[in-house]
Scaffold this motif. Structure first.
Motif, PDB file in Angstrom:
ATOM      1  N   HIS A 297     -45.880  -1.213   6.220  1.00  0.00           N
ATOM      2  CA  HIS A 297     -45.877  -2.694   6.313  1.00  0.00           C
ATOM      3  C   HIS A 297     -45.540  -3.290   5.022  1.00  0.00           C
ATOM      4  O   HIS A 297     -45.795  -3.025   3.988  1.00  0.00           O
ATOM      5  N   ASP A 418     -35.483  -3.688  -3.761  1.00  0.00           N
ATOM      6  CA  ASP A 418     -34.978  -3.163  -2.477  1.00  0.00           C
ATOM      7  C   ASP A 418     -35.384  -1.766  -2.166  1.00  0.00           C
ATOM      8  O   ASP A 418     -35.852  -1.287  -0.994  1.00  0.00           O
ATOM      9  N   VAL A 421     -38.923  -1.135  -1.064  1.00  0.00           N
ATOM     10  CA  VAL A 421     -38.958  -1.425   0.580  1.00  0.00           C
ATOM     11  C   VAL A 421     -38.544  -0.378   1.244  1.00  0.00           C
ATOM     12  O   VAL A 421     -39.073   0.282   2.330  1.00  0.00           O
ATOM     13  N   ARG A 425     -40.792   2.303   3.495  1.00  0.00           N
ATOM     14  CA  ARG A 425     -40.526   2.528   4.928  1.00  0.00           C
ATOM     15  C   ARG A 425     -40.588   3.988   5.175  1.00  0.00           C
ATOM     16  O   ARG A 425     -41.189   4.663   6.227  1.00  0.00           O
ATOM     17  N   GLU A 441     -33.987 -14.128  -0.520  1.00  0.00           N
ATOM     18  CA  GLU A 441     -33.766 -13.024   0.457  1.00  0.00           C
ATOM     19  C   GLU A 441     -35.230 -12.685   0.974  1.00  0.00           C
ATOM     20  O   GLU A 441     -35.400 -12.656   2.009  1.00  0.00           O
ATOM     21  N   THR A 442     -36.097 -12.744  -0.113  1.00  0.00           N
ATOM     22  CA  THR A 442     -37.360 -12.150   0.195  1.00  0.00           C
ATOM     23  C   THR A 442     -38.093 -13.152   1.171  1.00  0.00           C
ATOM     24  O   THR A 442     -38.959 -12.954   2.114  1.00  0.00           O
ATOM     25  N   ASN A 445     -36.939 -13.143   4.651  1.00  0.00           N
ATOM     26  CA  ASN A 445     -37.330 -11.943   5.346  1.00  0.00           C
ATOM     27  C   ASN A 445     -39.053 -12.243   5.723  1.00  0.00           C
ATOM     28  O   ASN A 445     -39.108 -11.748   6.891  1.00  0.00           O
ATOM     29  N   SER A 448     -38.530 -14.463   8.594  1.00  0.00           N
ATOM     30  CA  SER A 448     -38.059 -14.037   9.862  1.00  0.00           C
ATOM     31  C   SER A 448     -38.698 -13.063  10.578  1.00  0.00           C
ATOM     32  O   SER A 448     -38.473 -12.348  11.735  1.00  0.00           O
ATOM     33  N   GLY A 449     -39.894 -12.789   9.939  1.00  0.00           N
ATOM     34  CA  GLY A 449     -41.202 -11.773  10.581  1.00  0.00           C
ATOM     35  C   GLY A 449     -40.789 -10.439   9.898  1.00  0.00           C
ATOM     36  O   GLY A 449     -41.702  -9.558  10.568  1.00  0.00           O
ATOM     37  N   LYS A 450     -39.878 -10.158   9.238  1.00  0.00           N
ATOM     38  CA  LYS A 450     -39.655  -8.979   8.555  1.00  0.00           C
ATOM     39  C   LYS A 450     -40.638  -8.449   7.795  1.00  0.00           C
ATOM     40  O   LYS A 450     -41.325  -7.193   7.640  1.00  0.00           O
ATOM     41  N   TYR A 451     -41.356  -9.496   6.806  1.00  0.00           N
ATOM     42  CA  TYR A 451     -42.551  -9.291   6.080  1.00  0.00           C
ATOM     43  C   TYR A 451     -43.497 -10.205   6.553  1.00  0.00           C
ATOM     44  O   TYR A 451     -43.280 -11.033   6.980  1.00  0.00           O
ATOM     45  N   THR A 452     -44.721  -9.928   6.058  1.00  0.00           N
ATOM     46  CA  THR A 452     -45.826 -10.693   6.258  1.00  0.00           C
ATOM     47  C   THR A 452     -46.008 -11.568   4.963  1.00  0.00           C
ATOM     48  O   THR A 452     -46.350 -10.952   3.897  1.00  0.00           O
TER      49      THR A 452
END
Ligand code: ADP
Ligand code: ZN
Ligand code: ZN
Length: 812
Positions: A297, A418, A421, A425, A441-442, A445, A448-452
């Motif tokens: 996550h 990066d 991350v 993963r 960038e972060t 992200n 766009s829902g990639k990170y909370t």
């Protein structure tokens, strides 16, 4: 040893990835002694051409290779240095960043450099005979070769030692080795703590001896026997003069043991855990729940300066440990101070390992081994620490994730954040990226829902954010009619702090005295002899210095072009700010923090802690002072010139300026007295400056992300820079033109810009041309870069002449 045949499953060969710019592995025969011990991920020493190299074993097998394989020389790890997870990560990095696997794996293991540097030579039997012959024959002054044999006859010596004794030692040693008189071995010098300073070493009694020892050693050994346990060498010297020398000698005879002190740096008083406020608690709860699930996550922890992010990190790490998992905290190069390390030691004791690039190789090696052995389960590290072999890794935190120092500027050009991350993963871990000014960038992200996204919108104890005022230096000039470094408002504010015994920080992101020297008659600017950049005047050294290659020159009496004697010093650097301050405030105690005053990690900390203890009233410095420091008595931050950097030809210029100003402003008013910030600029309407003054990240983000979208810059699409370098301008030009033809017309979804001279067109005597690739698809970009590499290999270009930078952080 029995002569029985080896069991059939023992492999006969190993494939090794070597730190050379080639994309293949090399097969070596395993000598009998290694067949059972060599495992995938271990490092081995192997012959390569006329050299010996350390590489990582990718595979062991028994298929005879097509051509005869040479024999591996030595095994450097009994336990694999890279476990399967890290090997897989290495492969990913090598593909993604278009870097040779061998060079990538070397960058992931910290001890390689150390091993390479410590070659030990000794005599062979025929060398010994030759040495004896020499000593019997003439007593003329011996030649260099005989001198080497004579020295080695006494005992084995390191290459470094020999280099200090005879001239041209390396070619001489090579030829003596070829003739069979001497042999060499790489020692794992990381195991050799003898080179560390006394303060960093502990000594302990091992055994008595019948041997007759020199007086010092004899007495010291007796003392150690009577005082069991470990003694710090520096402390011991107080009661036992020359203890350090004696202990080293005893250790060499294996009568005493020397070990490095665990890196502990407790200059800070212990800080009790705070009861978290509501925002901190909410952030922590989210991270803890994710940890409990034991799956990947990613979080963005966006917290304004002074909102207490560190406390959230500490609690999250505790939560990871509580469920039996390890934790890794990455901090920017300059952020890993003894104060930070101290906090972690207080909280987690010797479960903490610190990996800092400023540490001695052997210290780092020792920490690295503690991590691999599972003795340390909390790691605080700078960039390359993202590869630390933490057992059962459950949590990775990247503090100040926007910081540029996370990007490695040489092959492999990876971005530590990066990689964090990707690693999280792969290992099913939780990753937390923290910042007050997240990179575009972060934040995208997170959008766009990639990170909370977690947020700490307020300062601790609801301390107010500092009040910021912009000072228009154009207006200041019109009103005051002089070109001054400090505006009247800034001077008044400094005076007020001095009167109230409060402290001031002044930021100027440019070191040196003046930015360049120009001729008043013809306009010529004094340039570096090796680079196409102007030289910076450094007053203390009375020299002009190149900030790219360190070339230095005296300030000439006359212009080299028109012979005029009117030379002018233009632009202000931190050195000049310091000097003008001392002139303006003779009573003030002033310190300066920039790359000229800081040469080691100690200088940096000495100056900072001196400032923290209020030995200085004013701290002047470059971006070094903007980061992370928490000094409560600072109530004024002045930005002397906010425009440095804004005009750079780089699409991140605005983002950088915004981050720097916001972070610097965040140093003010962290204690009980509120702070103010004064920003001097000639661009008072620029959005980066306006948003920083308002401490409004949100507004900046909305504006900047639109610009990126419009221009197809990251995070929209992938970017890579291809740089061609050559000492000969013709080569640079023709090669970049050839790449231009190869890449044009570009395939759909890719845009190729250039070739064009790089922003610094000549650097360290090399001509540089650049191509920029923008692609809507990461895969396409990667394919195209692969083509570029194959092309260069086919054309037999020197590997150093092509530098590919994927996701470049700077276009200069
Ligand atoms: P940031 O990294 O977000 O700028 P820090 O983590 O340095 O902020 O915290 C700022 C200061 O607030 C530190 O001195 C820290 O000890 C203190 N602090 C953090 N959390 C709390 C809390 N819950 N209660 C009181 N003080 C706190
Ligand atoms: Zn001139
Ligand atoms: Zn230069």
């Amino acid at each position: 040893m029995s002569a029985a045949p080896l069991p059939s499953e023992a492999p006969l060969y190993c494939d090794v990835s070597l730190p050379v710019p080639l994309d293949q592995a090399f097969t070596y025969r395993l000598p009998e002694t290694l067949r059972h011990r060599v495992r995938v991920g271990c490092r081995v020493l192997v012959p390569f051409g006329t050299r010996q190299l350390t590489g990582v074993v990718l595979e062991t097998h028994s298929h005879p290779p097509a051509s005869t394989a040479r024999e591996a020389l030595r095994l450097l790890d009994e336990e694999p240095a890279l476990d399967p997870g890290l090997l897989k990560l290495g492969r990913w990095i090598s593909t993604y960043y278009c870097a040779p696997l061998g060079e990538t794996l070397r960058a992931m293991t910290p001890l390689a450099a150390d091993i390479r540097h410590s070659r030990v030579y000794s005599l062979t039997t025929s060398g010994r005979d030759a040495a004896r012959q020499l000593s019997l024959s003439s007593d003329d002054k011996p030649d260099a070769a005989s001198e080497v044999l004579r020295l080695l006859d006494a005992r084995p010596r390191t290459a470094t030692y020999l280099a200090g004794k005879v001239e041209k030692s390396s070619s001489l040693l090579r030829s003596l080795e070829k003739k069979g008189f001497i042999r060499s071995e790489d020692t794992a010098a990381d195991r050799d703590p003898l080179r560390a300073s006394a303060a960093r070493l502990r000594v302990e009694f091992v055994t008595r001896t019948e041997e007759k020892l020199p007086k010092l050693e004899r007495e010291l050994l007796a003392y150690l026997e009577l005082h069991p346990g470990e003694h710090n060498l520096a402390t011991l010297e107080a009661t036992f003069p020359k203890a350090s020398a004696g202990a080293r000698s005893l250790a060499r005879r294996q009568l005493a043991r020397l070990a490095l002190e665990a890196v502990s740096t407790n200059t800070t008083p212990p800080r009790l855990p705070h009861a978290p406020n509501a925002h901190q608690r909410a952030a922590f709860d989210a991270i803890q729940s994710a940890l409990a699930v034991r799956r990947f996550h990613a979080f963005l922890l966006e917290g304004v300066t002074g909102s207490g992010k560190t406390e959230v990190y500490l609690n999250a790490i505790e939560a990871a440990l509580a469920i039996g998992r390890g934790a890794l905290l990455l901090v920017p190069e300059i952020g890993l101070t003894p104060a930070v390390a101290g906090q972690f030691h207080h909280r987690f004791g010797n479960r903490v390992a610190i990996l800092h690039s400023a540490f001695h190789d052997s210290e780092r090696a020792q920490e690295w081994r503690r991590i691999r052995a599972g003795e340390a389960s909390v790691v605080v590290a700078t960039r390359s620490g993202v590869f630390a072999p933490v057992r059962n890794l459950g949590l990775i935190i990247v503090d100040e994730e926007h910081d540029q120092s996370y990007k490695q500027q040489e092959t492999p050009r990876y971005h530590g954040r990066d990689i964090a991350v990707v690693r999280a993963r792969d290992e099913g871990a939780v990753v937390v990226l923290g910042s007050a000014t997240p990179s575009l960038e972060t934040r995208y992200n997170a959008e766009s829902g990639k990170y909370t996204r977690l947020s700490l919108p307020e300062r601790i104890e609801q301390r107010p954010m500092p009040k910021v005022a912009i000072i228009d230096m154009r207006k200041e000039f019109l009103e005051s009619r002089k070109q001054a470094t400090f505006s009247r408002a800034l001077i008044d504010a400094v005076v007020e702090r001095l009167d109230n015994r409060e402290q001031t920080m002044l930021l100027l992101n440019r070191r040196g005295f003046s930015s360049f020297v120009a001729c008043r008659a013809c306009g010529e600017r004094m340039q570096c002899a090796n680079c196409s950049v102007t030289l910076t005047y450094h007053r203390r050294d009375r020299r002009m210095l190149c900030h790219y290659c360190n070339y230095a020159e005296r300030v000439p009496d006359r212009c080299s072009k028109c012979d005029s004697e009117f030379l002018q010093f233009i632009g202000v650097g931190s050195e000049r700010v310091e000097q003008e301050l001392s002139a303006a405030f003779p009573r003030a105690r002033i310190a300066r923090l920039d790359r000229d005053t800081v040469s080691g990690k100690h200088d940096y900390e000495t100056i900072l802690s001196g400032f923290r203890e209020h030995n200085y009233d004013i701290l002047v410095g470059t971006q070094m002072i903007a980061k992370g420091h928490d000094i409560p008595n600072v109530t004024l931050v002045g930005i002397v010139n906010a425009d440095v950097g804004l005009g750079l030809p780089d699409f991140r210029a605005a983002e950088r300026t915004f981050q720097l100003l916001t972070q610097a402003a965040g140093r003010a008013g962290r204690g009980n007295t509120p702070g103010i910030v004064l920003i001097q600029t000639v661009n008072p309407d620029h959005y980066a400056i306006l948003c920083a003054a308002a401490q409004d990240y949100e507004k900046f983000y909305v504006k900047e992300i639109e610009f990126r979208r419009l221009m197809h810059y990251p995070p929209f699409g992938a970017l890579a820079s291809v740089l061609i370098r050559a000492t000969n301008e013709e080569d640079a030009l023709s090669r970049s033109a050839a790449l231009g033809r190869l890449l044009n017309p570009a395939p759909g979804g890719v845009r190729v810009m250039g070739p064009a001279p790089a922003a610094v067109a000549r650097l360290k005597n090399e001509f540089r041309y650049q191509l920029l690739l923008k692609a809507s698809s990461r895969k396409r970009l990667n394919d195209l870069l692969g083509e570029v590499r194959r092309f260069a290999a086919n054309e037999k270009w020197n590997p150093a002449s092509l530098a590919i930078d994927v996701d470049p952080m700077t276009l200069l």
